[in-house]
Structure formats: C-alpha cells, structure tokens
Design an enzyme around this catalytic site. Structure first.
Site, short mmCIF file in Angstrom:
data_model
loop_
_atom_site.label_atom_id
_atom_site.label_comp_id
_atom_site.label_asym_id
_atom_site.label_seq_id
_atom_site.Cartn_x
_atom_site.Cartn_y
_atom_site.Cartn_z
N ASP A 1 -119.50 -7.91 13.41
CA ASP A 1 -119.26 -8.09 14.85
C ASP A 1 -118.77 -6.76 15.45
OD1 ASP A 1 -119.15 -9.43 17.29
OD2 ASP A 1 -117.11 -10.14 16.97
N TYR B 1 -111.57 -17.53 20.42
CA TYR B 1 -110.60 -18.27 19.61
C TYR B 1 -109.16 -18.10 20.05
CZ TYR B 1 -114.19 -19.48 16.26
OH TYR B 1 -115.31 -20.00 15.67
N GLY B 2 -108.90 -17.31 21.10
CA GLY B 2 -107.52 -17.16 21.53
C GLY B 2 -107.29 -15.96 22.42
#
Length: 195
Positions: A150, A25-26
């Site tokens: 996660d 995501y980045g």
C-alpha cells in the site's frame, strides 16, 4: 481540540495536540507524552469483534511494526512505541471497540508536502534525495521479507531533511525466505528435471 470519548484512554498518558488524518480503519492524532514531553503520532483503530479479517489486519500490522522496531539497522520505517488497550475492554476480546498504536511522528507525508504545502525552495536535489531514500526504504523492507502492498504518498513520511519513513503496514505481508540453492547438487538436478 474536542476530545471524543474513545480518545480518553490515550489522553491519560498523552496530551492530544492536533488531528492529523482519518483512514478506513480509524484516526491519527499528534500527541505529546505527558512525562517525557516527546511528540508521537497515535493511531486509533476502530475494532469490530465480529470481523475476523479485521483482527488479522490489526495483529499483522502490530507484528510487522514490532519486528521492524526491533531491528537496529531500521532507519526507514516508523517504530512502534506503545500499544494502549482501553480499560473498558477488560479481558474479553468482544469488548474491544478500539485500540491505540503509538508511533514516531513526522510533520509531513509526501501527499501533504506536494498537494497542500508546495514548498517554494524545492530543488532537483531534494527530489533525487527523496527518490534515493525511498528506494533504500523499499529495499530494506524487501530484505526483511516484508511487502508493503500500500505504498502511496500518504504512507511515506518525510522530515525537513528529506529523511523518509514508511508507515501504515495494515496491508503488508511477510514473505517466506527462499532457501539457497546449492550449485551442482545431485538433489537440485533431480528437482529441476522433475519440474
């Protein structure tokens, strides 16, 4: 460090020092606050205004980080220090192309520590301390009704003193609190019979 166009908004308050990593995501960079000179990690999240799931992901991560950052007893997770919304986004959500989250900075994560660095002075006591601190961190999250979902070496930050900080709460979920059951209550007996 070559500065991408999207980092200009963060570069106003922070001097970008080093690129730390990239995820789905980045990106994350190491940065120094221009006034206080404190070092932070800045996570730049690419936004897709057409993807509702993505916005839920970002909002959930920010909510969980804020909740954890407000807990005085929290020594186990990174804390959120600032959120930078680019000026170009204006008031319209459709114009939001990226967002910056300013977090605590730690030099290593467990992945970098063991794969890239392989410390020569690493002893059994270090392993025990890391495992103990990691178990305490997970216990803290679960007592705060948060499931990380996660947990992997790259999401476990570590200091020189083996202090553990868990990061990246994008896939995390809050779990509803269970109601305590009163022993020998007639209502509880009835519920157990009907189940």
């Amino acid at each position: 460090m070559e500065l991408e166009r999207i980092w200009r908004d963060a570069n106003k308050q922070y001097k970008l020092v080093d690129f730390l990593g990239k995820g789905s995501y980045g990106q994350v960079v190491k940065a120094k606050h221009r006034e206080t000179k404190e070092i932070y990690a800045i996570k730049c999240i690419k936004c897709d205004p057409t993807n509702l799931y993505f916005f839920r992901y970002v909002i959930r991560e920010i909510q969980i980080l804020r909740q954890l950052s407000q807990m005085e007893s929290n020594v186990f997770t990174v804390k959120i220090h600032d959120i930078i919304v680019p000026e170009s986004a204006g008031e319209e959500l459709e114009n939001l192309t990226h967002l910056f989250i300013v977090l605590d900075y730690y030099e290593f994560d467990l992945k970098k520590l063991f794969i890239n660095k392989k410390p020569s002075n690493f002893q059994d006591d270090h392993v025990l301390t890391i495992i103990y601190n990691l178990l305490c961190a997970v216990n803290f999250l679960h007592s705060a009704n948060i499931m990380h979902r996660d947990l992997k070496p790259a999401n476990i930050l570590i200091s020189q003193d083996c202090v553990i900080k868990i990061c990246d709460f994008g896939l995390s979920r809050t779990v509803p609190k269970k109601q305590p059951v009163k022993a020998n209550s007639a209502d509880n007996m009835e519920k157990m019979r009907s189940d």
